[in-house]
Enzyme design. Structure first.
Site, PDB file in Angstrom:
ATOM      1  N   GLU A 157      18.282 -18.088  -7.046  1.00 57.05           N
ATOM      2  CA  GLU A 157      17.794 -16.537  -7.478  1.00 57.05           C
ATOM      3  C   GLU A 157      17.177 -16.775  -9.008  1.00 57.05           C
ATOM      4  O   GLU A 157      16.255 -15.986  -9.699  1.00 57.05           O
ATOM      5  CB  GLU A 157      19.085 -15.607  -7.537  1.00 57.05           C
ATOM      6  N   TRP A 165      -3.203  -2.736  -1.304  1.00 56.53           N
ATOM      7  CA  TRP A 165      -2.669  -4.081  -1.658  1.00 56.53           C
ATOM      8  C   TRP A 165      -3.707  -5.078  -0.707  1.00 56.53           C
ATOM      9  O   TRP A 165      -3.245  -4.826   0.534  1.00 56.53           O
ATOM     10  CB  TRP A 165      -1.412  -4.484  -1.881  1.00 56.53           C
ATOM     11  N   GLU A 194       8.640 -15.482 -10.491  1.00 57.72           N
ATOM     12  CA  GLU A 194       8.036 -14.021 -10.523  1.00 57.72           C
ATOM     13  C   GLU A 194       7.655 -13.574 -11.776  1.00 57.72           C
ATOM     14  O   GLU A 194       6.648 -13.125 -11.598  1.00 57.72           O
ATOM     15  CB  GLU A 194       8.960 -13.148  -9.965  1.00 57.72           C
ATOM     16  N   HIS A 207      18.822 -37.262  -5.490  1.00 56.00           N
ATOM     17  CA  HIS A 207      17.860 -37.440  -4.396  1.00 56.00           C
ATOM     18  C   HIS A 207      16.448 -37.087  -4.627  1.00 56.00           C
ATOM     19  O   HIS A 207      15.877 -37.022  -3.343  1.00 56.00           O
ATOM     20  CB  HIS A 207      18.762 -36.912  -3.160  1.00 56.00           C
ATOM     21  N   ASN A 212      -1.779   2.475   5.704  1.00 59.95           N
ATOM     22  CA  ASN A 212      -0.872   1.533   5.468  1.00 59.95           C
ATOM     23  C   ASN A 212      -0.746   0.682   6.648  1.00 59.95           C
ATOM     24  O   ASN A 212      -0.576   1.311   7.989  1.00 59.95           O
ATOM     25  CB  ASN A 212       0.391   1.948   5.062  1.00 59.95           C
ATOM     26  N   GLY A 213      -0.848  -0.436   6.660  1.00 61.74           N
ATOM     27  CA  GLY A 213      -0.421  -1.401   8.119  1.00 61.74           C
ATOM     28  C   GLY A 213      -1.535  -2.240   8.259  1.00 61.74           C
ATOM     29  O   GLY A 213      -2.390  -2.307   7.437  1.00 61.74           O
ATOM     30  N   LYS A 242      13.352 -15.672 -10.210  1.00 65.12           N
ATOM     31  CA  LYS A 242      13.353 -14.591 -11.075  1.00 65.12           C
ATOM     32  C   LYS A 242      12.231 -15.392 -12.268  1.00 65.12           C
ATOM     33  O   LYS A 242      11.370 -14.628 -12.601  1.00 65.12           O
ATOM     34  CB  LYS A 242      14.390 -14.261 -11.940  1.00 65.12           C
ATOM     35  N   ARG A 295       5.290  -0.322  -6.057  1.00 60.39           N
ATOM     36  CA  ARG A 295       5.101  -1.198  -4.819  1.00 60.39           C
ATOM     37  C   ARG A 295       4.262  -2.463  -4.974  1.00 60.39           C
ATOM     38  O   ARG A 295       4.280  -3.206  -4.011  1.00 60.39           O
ATOM     39  CB  ARG A 295       4.646  -0.254  -3.684  1.00 60.39           C
ATOM     40  N   LYS A 351       6.326  -4.875  -4.302  1.00 56.10           N
ATOM     41  CA  LYS A 351       7.897  -4.623  -4.111  1.00 56.10           C
ATOM     42  C   LYS A 351       8.252  -4.640  -2.617  1.00 56.10           C
ATOM     43  O   LYS A 351       9.351  -4.878  -2.263  1.00 56.10           O
ATOM     44  CB  LYS A 351       8.162  -3.153  -4.695  1.00 56.10           C
ATOM     45  N   CYS A 389       1.077  -1.073   0.131  1.00 62.58           N
ATOM     46  CA  CYS A 389       0.030   0.006   0.051  1.00 62.58           C
ATOM     47  C   CYS A 389       0.957   1.482   0.083  1.00 62.58           C
ATOM     48  O   CYS A 389       1.979   1.344   0.690  1.00 62.58           O
ATOM     49  CB  CYS A 389      -0.838   0.170   1.257  1.00 62.58           C
TER      50      CYS A 389
HETATM   51  C1  G6P Z   1       9.281  -8.731  -2.006  1.00 59.61           C
HETATM   52  C2  G6P Z   1       9.705  -8.478  -3.379  1.00 59.61           C
HETATM   53  C3  G6P Z   1      11.165  -8.911  -3.454  1.00 59.61           C
HETATM   54  C4  G6P Z   1      12.181  -8.919  -2.447  1.00 59.61           C
HETATM   55  C5  G6P Z   1      11.554  -9.233  -1.194  1.00 59.61           C
HETATM   56  C6  G6P Z   1      12.297  -8.719   0.039  1.00 59.61           C
HETATM   57  O1  G6P Z   1       8.816 -10.013  -2.173  1.00 59.61           O
HETATM   58  O2  G6P Z   1       9.111  -8.803  -4.477  1.00 59.61           O
HETATM   59  O3  G6P Z   1      11.816  -8.686  -4.836  1.00 59.61           O
HETATM   60  O4  G6P Z   1      13.322  -9.656  -2.693  1.00 59.61           O
HETATM   61  O5  G6P Z   1      10.173  -8.691  -0.983  1.00 59.61           O
HETATM   62  O6  G6P Z   1      12.449  -7.355   0.001  1.00 59.61           O
HETATM   63  P1  G6P Z   1      13.565  -6.270   0.651  1.00 59.61           P
HETATM   64  O7  G6P Z   1      12.953  -4.923   0.322  1.00 59.61           O
HETATM   65  O8  G6P Z   1      13.397  -6.795   2.022  1.00 59.61           O
HETATM   66  O9  G6P Z   1      14.865  -6.825   0.043  1.00 59.61           O
END
Ligand code: G6P
Length: 612
Positions: free
Chosen positions: A485, A75, A492, A508, A100-101, A489, A28, A607, A2
């Site tokens: 990673e 959100w 996502e 395994h 927010n929160g 990616k 975000r 984000k 949010c």
């Molecule tokens: C969300 C984002 C990711 C990020 C993660 C941790 O899931 O979509 O891209 O890696 O949060 O966020 P931070 O801001 O703590 O690195």
């Protein structure tokens, strides 16, 4: 997640600011948006499910104007993605709130307010805030500031709120507890936002509120600011250095593409901390030398991509600095019994600096007796660095794409710099080795640039992945976190199921999945584990699996049926994981383009994850 914006402007309409600010917070992650504006007579509101753009068009169509207003991107947490659940919420036509929160005790509060006669039109916790403030306001004879003060005593949880009142077109009240909120100052205009990117097109003068602050604002600035204890407080005004260009596409198709291409510079800027300043503890804070000499182990807490940076950093910390390092997912750590150790350094890694699970994990570690903490963060002044004894910032600039790219590679640079710094301090890195490590860091941006040149080849691979239901990523040693990673990616960005395994673990379990429909990406740099990785590749080949190998220029692979090869630059030694990261980022980006998914805003993701 949010986002909040708000404005008080003596001589201008606030609607353009509110819609522009919300558009800048889109990155975000959100699912609905809304604004409420006081037009001099009453508060008018527009809310829409979907993009800010739709909501902005509706606001213009309705001719919304005014000198004071608030806005929000939501959100969904409490209640579905519907217009009645979107913010701002209004109580009794009088009090309008964005939030927010999460208010944890909202159910009990809702019952209390219902008993007082309040009707609820949404399923949100935020409506509780609006009614609660309305109730206090009606009880205290119309003092909005005092109403927010009294009502907020009842809220358990984390919040940043902005409140306007139909009785007063000249003031706004804002409060912060656990969620970021800043006030920004122009000429005869005051803005508020949860994130500095929302305001910098209008002003760079910002003051960050602290937990427990409640402020009364007018177009002239802050009129009253009381802290958690109810004492008059001052928050320093700073000039934000965030560049406007970093918030715009600048000729690229997507922010993710732009951010992938910014990595040579972002990495060079971050490396400069050590190349100009030396591998010295002072880079991490004034008291770092003293703290670093006391610690005997490290625990890193993080989420998502930052967690994979931590996993990579562990290899450097243990091999270069010879210090024991554990890495844990923040949301797991915070709920288990931990053994406290006052000589263990807690490191949090976070792009945003406001990920709730990481923040809570840090608080938990501190409550268990951990004395020393270091935050590795990209966003200045965010919650994690402010709550840690030491802090160091990556110099990635604003990262807008939800899927993290340049934040990750710059986090790796910091972790490498930390490993070398600690290694030198602890006597495991000689002066000569220090010079060599500096040289490797100096050459890194050039190697990243070479890896970027592989884009056409990776884009050709993407077509093979786009129609497949799953993909497997394999790596060994320090490249295993890069496989993790890479898989993250891919899922996502493309919604293709992807998993990563240490290549040695293949037999395994995951080998059972391998057939001609399962592309297998292997990160196979020319290091001491290459022969082991090759043996694992044989296991895949023998089961008809198709191999996509990312290796170095100087390794001896030959392309055959079912084995596709892309060569990153010559093996660069200890920093090799950073170069191989570029290849997996570009691969996922191109698979997403073929599949036509929303690259910068993948479905269901945000984000900054400021809820549990
Ligand atoms: C969300 C984002 C990711 C990020 C993660 C941790 O899931 O979509 O891209 O890696 O949060 O966020 P931070 O801001 O703590 O690195």
């Amino acid at each position: 997640m949010c986002g909040i914006v708000g404005a008080l402007r003596k001589n201008a309409n606030v609607v353009d600011f509110l819609t522009d600010g919300l558009a800048r917070l889109e990155y975000r992650g959100y699912d609905s948006a809304g604004i409420a504006v006081h037009n001099g007579d009453e508060i008018k509101r527009v809310r829409r499910v979907g993009r800010v753009q739709n909501m902005a068009q509706a606001a213009h169509a309705k001719n919304l104007t005014g000198h004071i207003g608030i806005g929000h991107t939501r959100w969904a947490t409490h209640g579905g993605v519907t217009e009645p659940n979107a913010h701002p919420h209004i109580s009794g036509g009088l009090i309008s709130v964005v939030h927010n929160g999460i208010i944890e005790n909202f159910e009990a509060e809702r019952e209390r307010l219902q008993a007082l006669g309040y009707e609820f039109n949404s399923q949100t916790d935020t409506e509780v805030i609006a009614h609660s403030i309305h109730h206090e306001y009606s009880q205290n004879g119309g003092d909005l500031y005092r109403a927010v003060q009294t009502a907020s005593l009842r809220f358990h949880g984390a919040y940043a709120i902005a409140v306007i009142c139909a009785d007063d077109p000249n003031h706004m009240v804002v409060a912060r507890m656990g969620c970021p909120l800043l006030v920004a100052f122009g000429d005869d205009e005051t803005f508020i936002a949860s994130d500095v990117s929302a305001v910098i097109a209008f002003t760079r003068k910002v003051a960050y509120l602290e937990d427990g602050d409640i402020a009364l604002l007018s177009a002239s600035g802050i009129e009253t600011l009381l802290d958690k204890q109810g004492n008059v407080a001052n928050r320093n005004t700073k000039i934000s250095e965030l560049s406007l260009a970093s918030l715009e596409l600048g000729g690229h198709s997507h922010f993710m593409q732009k951010e992938i291409y910014e990595q040579p510079k972002a990495v060079a800027d971050t490396a400069e901390i050590f190349l100009d300043g030396g591998f010295v503890p002072e880079n991490f804070g004034e008291t770092a030398r003293q703290i670093f000499s006391q610690i005997n182990s490290i625990k890193i807490l993080a989420c998502g991509t930052s967690y994979y940076a931590a996993l990579t950093g562990k290899y450097w910390l243990e091999s270069i600095a010879k210090i024991r390092c554990d890495v844990e997912i923040a949301s797991e750590y915070r709920y288990r019994d931990v053994i406290s150790d006052e000589n263990e350094l807690i490191i949090t890694i976070s792009q945003s600096g406001e990920t709730l699970d990481t923040m809570e994990a840090l608080k938990y570690a501190q409550a268990q007796g951990h004395k020393h903490s270091l935050s590795i963060c990209n966003v200045m002044e965010s919650a994690l660095p402010r709550s840690s004894s030491l802090a160091i910032y990556t110099r990635a600039g604003a990262e807008i794409g939800v899927a993290s790219t340049k934040a990750f590679t710059t986090q790796l640079v910091i972790l490498f710099g930390l490993a070398v710094t600690l290694g030198h301090l602890r006597g495991h890195v000689s002066d000569e080795q220090l010079t060599n490590y500096a040289e490797e860091l100096r050459l890194l941006p050039g190697s990243i640039q070479h890896a970027l040149n592989l884009e056409p080849q990776l884009s050709a691979w993407a077509k093979d992945f786009a129609t497949k239901p799953s993909a497997l990523f394999l790596g060994r040693g320090i490249h295993y976190p890069i496989a993790l990673e890479g898989a993250l990616k891919l899922k996502e960005l493309t919604y293709i199921h992807a998993e990563a395994y240490p290549a040695g673990e293949l037999k395994h379990g995951p080998l059972a999945l391998v057939d001609e429909n399962m592309p297998v990406v292997v990160i196979a740099p020319n290091d001491n584990l290459l022969d082991k990785v090759k043996a694992n590749m044989q296991e895949v080949g023998a089961r008809g699996g198709e191999l996509f190998v990312l290796t170095d220029l100087d390794s001896d692979f030959t392309e055959t049926d079912g084995v596709h090869i892309i060569r990153t630059p010559r093996h660069i030694g200890v920093l090799s994981p950073i170069v191989h990261t570029i290849a997996v980022q570009l691969l996922s980006y191109h698979v997403a383009l073929v599949r036509g998914t929303d690259v910068d805003k993948p479905r269901n993701l945000a984000k900054s994850v400021t809820v549990e």
